[in-house]
Motif scaffolding. Sequence first.
Motif, short mmCIF file in Angstrom:
data_model
loop_
_atom_site.label_atom_id
_atom_site.label_comp_id
_atom_site.label_asym_id
_atom_site.label_seq_id
_atom_site.Cartn_x
_atom_site.Cartn_y
_atom_site.Cartn_z
N ALA A 67 4.25 -7.41 -7.09
CA ALA A 67 5.09 -6.38 -7.71
C ALA A 67 4.56 -5.00 -7.33
CB ALA A 67 5.09 -6.56 -9.23
N GLY A 68 3.24 -4.86 -7.32
CA GLY A 68 2.64 -3.58 -6.91
C GLY A 68 3.00 -3.23 -5.48
N PHE A 69 2.92 -4.22 -4.59
CA PHE A 69 3.26 -3.98 -3.18
C PHE A 69 4.72 -3.56 -3.04
CE2 PHE A 69 5.17 -5.90 0.67
CZ PHE A 69 4.58 -5.09 1.63
N LEU A 70 5.59 -4.21 -3.80
CA LEU A 70 7.03 -3.95 -3.63
C LEU A 70 7.47 -2.65 -4.26
CD1 LEU A 70 8.33 -7.58 -4.33
CD2 LEU A 70 8.44 -6.36 -2.14
N ALA A 226 4.36 -0.68 5.43
CA ALA A 226 5.43 -1.23 4.59
C ALA A 226 5.27 -0.69 3.17
CB ALA A 226 5.37 -2.76 4.60
N TYR A 227 4.02 -0.71 2.69
CA TYR A 227 3.75 -0.25 1.33
C TYR A 227 4.16 1.21 1.13
CZ TYR A 227 1.31 1.28 -2.83
OH TYR A 227 1.04 1.82 -4.05
N ALA A 228 3.98 2.02 2.19
CA ALA A 228 4.17 3.47 2.07
C ALA A 228 5.60 3.87 1.71
CB ALA A 228 3.74 4.14 3.38
N GLN A 229 6.56 2.97 1.89
CA GLN A 229 7.97 3.28 1.64
C GLN A 229 8.39 4.56 2.35
OE1 GLN A 229 9.50 2.81 -2.31
NE2 GLN A 229 8.44 0.89 -2.65
#
Length: 568
Positions: A67-70, A226-229
Amino acid sequence: MNIQSAPEGLTDGFHLVVDALKLNGIDTIYGLVGIPITDLARVAQASGIRFIGFRHETSAGNAAAAAGFLTRKPGICLTVSAPGFLNGLVALANATTNCFPMIQISGSSERALVDLQRGAYEELDQLSAARPFAKAAYRISRAEDIGLGVARAIRAAVSGRPGGVYLDIPGAVLAQALDATAAASTLWRVVDPAPRQLPAPEAVERALDLLATARRPLIVLGKGAAYAQADTVIRRFVETTRIPFLPMSMAKGLVPDTHPQSVAAARSLALSRADVVMLIGARLNWLLGNGESPPWSADVKFVQVDVQTCEFDSNRPIAAPLAGDIGSVLSVLLDRIITQPLAVPTAWTDELAERKARNDTAMRERLAEDAHPMRFYSALRVIREVLAQHPEVYVVNEGANALDIARNVIDMQMPRHRLDSGTWGVMGIGMGYAIAAAIETGQPVIAIEGDSAFGFSGMEFETICRYRLPITVVVLNNGGVYRGDEVAASGTDPAPTVLSAHAHHEKIAEAFGGKGYHVITPVQLESALVDALASGTPAIIDCVLDPAAGVESGHLTALNPKSAAAGG
Ligand code: ADP
């Protein structure tokens, strides 16, 4: 005291923890209740926070980490004391290793007894135990510090390099009563939890100068990207520079795998021939050969974009470190590149294109094989074709061969739609990650699982059914760890790698009210997968593979001491 409403004018630790989380935008808690945190889950649910109850804390922790990653918000995992805390710790350590923001909140036993080792119920010095495995670890010893503790945990989890944070709350603190008005003033909302970090101008010049000298440049996108959005700016950067790119597994889909600049199908050539490599949110760890030659060329130079400055030079010299967050760094670089374009020599792109074409042909041939019983490629071809029609589906993937082959075969078209074993190559993330993906995004999920990998979190299928989540689990069942045909050297026990060859995993789905499918041909697999996706109900597809399919240690054969001793 009725736990869901404290007496007039008073509050308690339970309510303060929930109020502090809510104030900071937390809307979901993943956990497993018991002493002393059951009422914390009740109060959270009564206040509108969603509580997702698991069967094992490691899965709850894995869900929180995913959830944190997304979402870029810390995922919250709630556990009981000692054993439950330790179960969660595996996931906390994994989150820290993967740079996913997560907070494990565990209740703990009476400090006065624990500290003198008097034999308290579930006695353990949890704070000390958590410290080596977490980015930060804190204990709240007074209810009036709950706001501070939660704020500190949130800041630590998401700022800079994200990671896992442990927050210890003794049962006595949860039960402590306080004046409600005074207590409310102890809570606050963290302002800008993960501030942007802009790169220094001279670092930008250094990187651009190096990129301008490149004859064979390469971009490597990692899961930090990916995490950086920063999806739009990343794609614009790749397309404006025209530099060939290679996605690490969880960066797949940031730029679609079908993009002409992707050189995933020419990976070995790209690594061995590139002369200037730009790492964007990817570490030079074992997944990239620790920066050594091979797989890299001996004189390759690196540009590295990372929020964590001590990451630079962790394996080999970084010629142009770019400290900052990926969105900010790439925006600055893009502005400069638009006025001063880079040129990528066609000799390089032609060389890569030729190798890609050759490897693509080999892959097509492998996928076209019509093996009876099915092997990994025959099954994954079907999943690949179904997923190509459903780019919105989230993919969770773990196993050995199931992971290594699926990573190459399954194309991703959208950012952050693939979650897998990650930096540790850990098994057991499957159901936790799938649950978080479904809960956080509301989209369907397909978990592609080795039969061994599924076993680590399989009981969470009950959780999936209880919350009626649109998750389809495909168990690639070759009856073993790696493969199922090993014969024991002696005795009547099965060989160490052997599992039940005739297992019907789909019956687990049926036991909990989900749909079960048992398939032995590609046609049956396709029909089951299409049906399961269309129904939107929890499903397990037991996909029978040849027990002789698969190699020991998957693509990591070289890391197996047996092969190392044998010289390869
Ligand atoms: P992969 O396994 O996909 O190669 P890694 O987990 O090794 O990726 O690397 C991710 C890197 O991204 C970490 O070094 C982390 O510090 C970095 N990172 C995470 N978020 C950001 C961000 N927003 N901006 C810059 N770097 C980031």
